[in-house]
Design a protein around this motif. Sequence first.
Motif, PDB file in Angstrom:
ATOM      1  N   GLY A 168      39.956  17.281  42.052  1.00 36.29           N
ATOM      2  CA  GLY A 168      39.223  17.684  43.244  1.00 36.29           C
ATOM      3  C   GLY A 168      40.117  18.169  44.376  1.00 36.29           C
ATOM      4  O   GLY A 168      41.336  18.189  44.273  1.00 36.29           O
ATOM      5  N   THR A 169      39.434  18.536  45.460  1.00 39.73           N
ATOM      6  CA  THR A 169      40.128  19.122  46.596  1.00 39.73           C
ATOM      7  C   THR A 169      41.003  18.097  47.293  1.00 39.73           C
ATOM      8  O   THR A 169      40.554  16.993  47.564  1.00 39.73           O
ATOM      9  N   ILE A 170      42.231  18.493  47.591  1.00 36.30           N
ATOM     10  CA  ILE A 170      43.101  17.622  48.375  1.00 36.30           C
ATOM     11  C   ILE A 170      43.251  18.251  49.751  1.00 36.30           C
ATOM     12  O   ILE A 170      43.861  19.304  49.902  1.00 36.30           O
ATOM     13  N   SER A 171      42.668  17.605  50.747  1.00 35.97           N
ATOM     14  CA  SER A 171      42.810  18.108  52.104  1.00 35.97           C
ATOM     15  C   SER A 171      44.114  17.579  52.680  1.00 35.97           C
ATOM     16  O   SER A 171      44.762  16.709  52.099  1.00 35.97           O
ATOM     17  N   HIS A 172      44.506  18.131  53.804  1.00 37.93           N
ATOM     18  CA  HIS A 172      45.770  17.669  54.387  1.00 37.93           C
ATOM     19  C   HIS A 172      45.690  16.221  54.826  1.00 37.93           C
ATOM     20  O   HIS A 172      46.703  15.530  54.883  1.00 37.93           O
ATOM     21  N   LYS A 173      44.478  15.767  55.146  1.00 40.49           N
ATOM     22  CA  LYS A 173      44.322  14.349  55.478  1.00 40.49           C
ATOM     23  C   LYS A 173      44.555  13.466  54.250  1.00 40.49           C
ATOM     24  O   LYS A 173      44.995  12.339  54.364  1.00 40.49           O
ATOM     25  N   VAL A 185      40.444  24.112  40.079  1.00 41.90           N
ATOM     26  CA  VAL A 185      41.203  25.073  40.873  1.00 41.90           C
ATOM     27  C   VAL A 185      41.625  24.505  42.221  1.00 41.90           C
ATOM     28  O   VAL A 185      42.652  24.892  42.754  1.00 41.90           O
ATOM     29  N   CYS A 186      40.846  23.608  42.772  1.00 40.70           N
ATOM     30  CA  CYS A 186      41.213  23.078  44.087  1.00 40.70           C
ATOM     31  C   CYS A 186      42.542  22.347  44.027  1.00 40.70           C
ATOM     32  O   CYS A 186      43.371  22.449  44.922  1.00 40.70           O
ATOM     33  N   ALA A 187      42.734  21.585  42.949  1.00 44.17           N
ATOM     34  CA  ALA A 187      43.998  20.873  42.822  1.00 44.17           C
ATOM     35  C   ALA A 187      45.108  21.830  42.408  1.00 44.17           C
ATOM     36  O   ALA A 187      46.258  21.661  42.798  1.00 44.17           O
ATOM     37  N   VAL A 188      44.766  22.869  41.613  1.00 38.36           N
ATOM     38  CA  VAL A 188      45.800  23.779  41.133  1.00 38.36           C
ATOM     39  C   VAL A 188      46.329  24.631  42.272  1.00 38.36           C
ATOM     40  O   VAL A 188      47.535  24.741  42.473  1.00 38.36           O
ATOM     41  N   SER A 189      45.404  25.245  43.046  1.00 34.49           N
ATOM     42  CA  SER A 189      45.888  26.211  44.027  1.00 34.49           C
ATOM     43  C   SER A 189      45.120  26.173  45.339  1.00 34.49           C
ATOM     44  O   SER A 189      45.338  26.984  46.201  1.00 34.49           O
ATOM     45  N   GLY A 190      44.205  25.252  45.449  1.00 37.22           N
ATOM     46  CA  GLY A 190      43.363  25.253  46.635  1.00 37.22           C
ATOM     47  C   GLY A 190      42.044  25.969  46.425  1.00 37.22           C
ATOM     48  O   GLY A 190      41.132  25.833  47.218  1.00 37.22           O
ATOM     49  N   TYR A 194      42.873  26.214  56.644  1.00 35.76           N
ATOM     50  CA  TYR A 194      43.840  25.322  57.284  1.00 35.76           C
ATOM     51  C   TYR A 194      43.707  23.878  56.831  1.00 35.76           C
ATOM     52  O   TYR A 194      44.597  23.077  57.034  1.00 35.76           O
ATOM     53  N   ALA A 195      42.579  23.517  56.245  1.00 43.69           N
ATOM     54  CA  ALA A 195      42.320  22.099  55.996  1.00 43.69           C
ATOM     55  C   ALA A 195      42.762  21.643  54.624  1.00 43.69           C
ATOM     56  O   ALA A 195      42.838  20.458  54.361  1.00 43.69           O
ATOM     57  N   THR A 196      43.034  22.600  53.736  1.00 47.50           N
ATOM     58  CA  THR A 196      43.222  22.230  52.338  1.00 47.50           C
ATOM     59  C   THR A 196      44.647  22.498  51.891  1.00 47.50           C
ATOM     60  O   THR A 196      45.251  23.498  52.274  1.00 47.50           O
TER      61      THR A 196
END
Lengths: 207, 356, 181, 189
Positions: free
Chosen positions: D95-100, D123-128, D134-136
């Motif tokens: 899943g998505t990894i945000s900067h937080k 794809v979120c974990a692979v490349s965003g 700005y958040a991811t």
Amino acid sequence: MNKMTDIDQKKCHPMVGVPIEKLRPKQVRKNLELTLWESLYIFEIIRGMYITTRHFVLNMIGFVFKPKGQKRRIFTVYYPEEKVTIPAAYRGRPVLVTWKNGKEKCVACGLCEKICPANAIMIVAEERDGSDRYPSAYTLDMSRCVYCGYCEEVCPKEAIVMSAEYQGLAERDRSKMIYSKEQLLRSEESVKDRIEYIRRIYSKCSY
Amino acid sequence: MLADMIESIAKILFIFGMNIGFFAPVLGWVERKQSAVMQDRIGANRADIFGFTVIGLFHSIADAIKVLTKEDFIPTGANKFFHTAAPFISLVPAIVTFCVIPFGGRYTLFGHDVNLVISDLDVGLLFIFAFSSLATYGAVLGGWSSNNNWSLIGGLRASAQMLSYEVAMGLTIIGVLMVYGSLKLTEIGVMQENFFRWGIFMQPLGFVLFLTCAIAENKRAPFDVPEAESEIVAGYFTEYSGMKFVMFWMGEFLEIVTISGIVTTLFFGAWHLPFITDQMLLSFFQFAGSNGASILAMLVNIATFFIKVIFFIWMQMTIRWTLPRFRYDQVMKLCWKMILPLSLINIFITGLVFLR
Amino acid sequence: MQLLIFYILAFGAVISALLMVTSKKPVSSAMSLIATMVFLAGLYVLLDAHLIAALQLIVYAGAIMVLFLFVIMLLNVDEKEGRMAGNTILLQFGAILAIGLVFIMMVSLVKSGGTLLVFGEGADQFGTTKAVGKLLFTEYLLPFEIASVLLLAAIVGAVILAKRRIDDPDQKERIIPGHKG
Amino acid sequence: MGVEIQRAGVSPDSLKNLTDSEDSGHLLEGSVILTKLESIVNWSRKYSFFLYPFVTACCGMEFMSVAGPKYDLDRFGAALPRFSPRQADLLMVVGTISHKQAPILVKVYNQMTEPKWVFAFGVCAVSGGFYDNYATVQGIDTLIPVDVYVPGCPPRPEMVIDGLLKLQEKVAKEKWSDWPKGASPVSKC
């Protein structure tokens, strides 16, 4: 909505695809107070164990005496050896369709590049013989593609379609996931089902 | 003297080999495969040696080797001695308790009296209780010495749960003791020669309560609040890695075997086949001479005992993969408000019937 | 053989008892005490008192000490807290008491002529559950019953201490309505 | 609150020193015993991944379907989810990894014990993916080393199994001299 679902000329529930005659409202017990029988637990536990044991025993029998020709109870797909057939509606990885002579259908109009929500497509357009436009480079970043199908939908030439391919996409290196034009080209024959499907489905729903 | 020595060494080797060599590795595989079959899956089956996959049995070998080569981690601020000692403390009682459980009767072989129990203690049952109460320290120390809040909570939960279920377990067993009038497990076994004197017919309620308490004492699935993944990361062994973590598991698996052994001995006629007395068995094998007859009878009895044990292992695994986890207050309520009064009622009724 | 085991157990008991007194961390102290109890249980087994050994393990090592550990872990007792290292008078008193005890023991050992320890020479049924039970319910019935009454009183006291007083105005607010105590 | 990694007596490390020391290196280079041992250990690691599912978003559903009866990750020996990073081998970033979320991911990675592998799932974990904002985090390989990338939004179970097979190939070829030494390659976050 109904137009979309009664493709097979059967009356189906719009949500789940189950014939309406078979649908029965399921009763849900709203009150959470346990009855005396349930609060004894032990019989309910035995009931639960009966279900799991039944599965266990039936599957064990299925292992020992393998049914021939019948559908086996365990429906695990032994993936690398066995593959599921995928319906035409499935959106696999996007491919570029070629004409019979091996030239790509794409005219490098740039619509897919514009609509792609992930900015995964990059096209460099050129002209052939002063009249035909064609993409001299067509890069698709598979590490960004989200399989939304917008590119296919927007394409005026049926040049990019979502094929049924899903294998061999995992990579050990991220740079290998940027696909060039040559890797994306597929013959029209191999994606015939999908092209038929999109013709049917997009002609019915006019946005 | 020499014969005694050989006999006891053979018995110890047999039990030790059965537990460490057979049950501990195989139960890991059984748990995996059984859950797979129960959930209509196929389970682990791809690890191969030269193309052979013995229905996934090599996966437990792979697990063992991998775990041995995994980094052994001790967190900063942890108490190193207790952190290392805790897995051993929880593993040893699980092995030791099996030495008072009889896995066969008494036989005369070549003029030598063979009693198939490692140590025929007068206080056999109390011995089991004593060592199962020592197993608490493994969980508690593992939780405390890791210097981690999840571990500490897990350790506290484990100790509270094990203490309260020990009390209840002690009371559930009293009914059986009243019926058979002995703490010696071999005597209890001998008295169940008659099929209708089996513990399950004398103490049906006691059996259910005891099994519940024993599973709770072992901290397995419906009662695995000390290691509840959704609440406290992995409970008291959160900070354990590699071999030490697997030792906690091995302790758990061996305790399953021990519980099955106790249940078999107390409630399911120990090593006896139903409707067949020892005398009948011996006369049945009379064709092999007196020594051969007793050897054959011994083998049949040992096989009977272990088949019963395996059945109860299977039953515990089924319970583990069927029932969801209790909430912590439900665990405590079940112990103090359900099992304790019920076991007291059980004792009362048993007293009324048997001590008229 | 028995003597060797006796010496091992006795040595272990003494060492762990010393560790219990000297170790700085409360948890180590508690664990040493548990070790002492386990060794003592071994000594009981040597003296053919199997029942006492099992009870020692169940009651003291198994139940009571777990509660000790529980409390130590929950309160997270500091190293210095509750230690009487600074209290010299108490320390001296304790030392005198200990030396006196050792002296008395030595005197009795000398008097008995070195035969204080006899392994396996009790009566035939000595130490079995049956024998202990019989003694408990015939000869020592009165002390037994009195002890049980004492325990009952302790239980009642504990219940009263732990019970929530409903008539107490401070406590009343904390009771959640609809929640069965 | 930084997490300090303390390594206590790693058994492979001592073995690794044998091959790494310069004078004995050429002698032990093709040593039969070491190669055999290496291949046996690699074989066992290949078939015994304990997962740490770091599930933050919708790909979790697809992760469940891979682990479920139809595609059954257990067939590859990778069925046992351990929710304590100390016991896990394979960090599945689903899943998505945000900067937080990034410091937490790095912390979890640092807390895992060697040997460890990372699996970028979706794809979120692979490349965003299409969260190009700005958040991811634009791919978790900007934070931690990744072994296998599986694209897809979410990936089909077959793709995940493909990735797992690729990872198994990689693990089978690993050499002990290639393992990281000393402190974790990722700095504190």
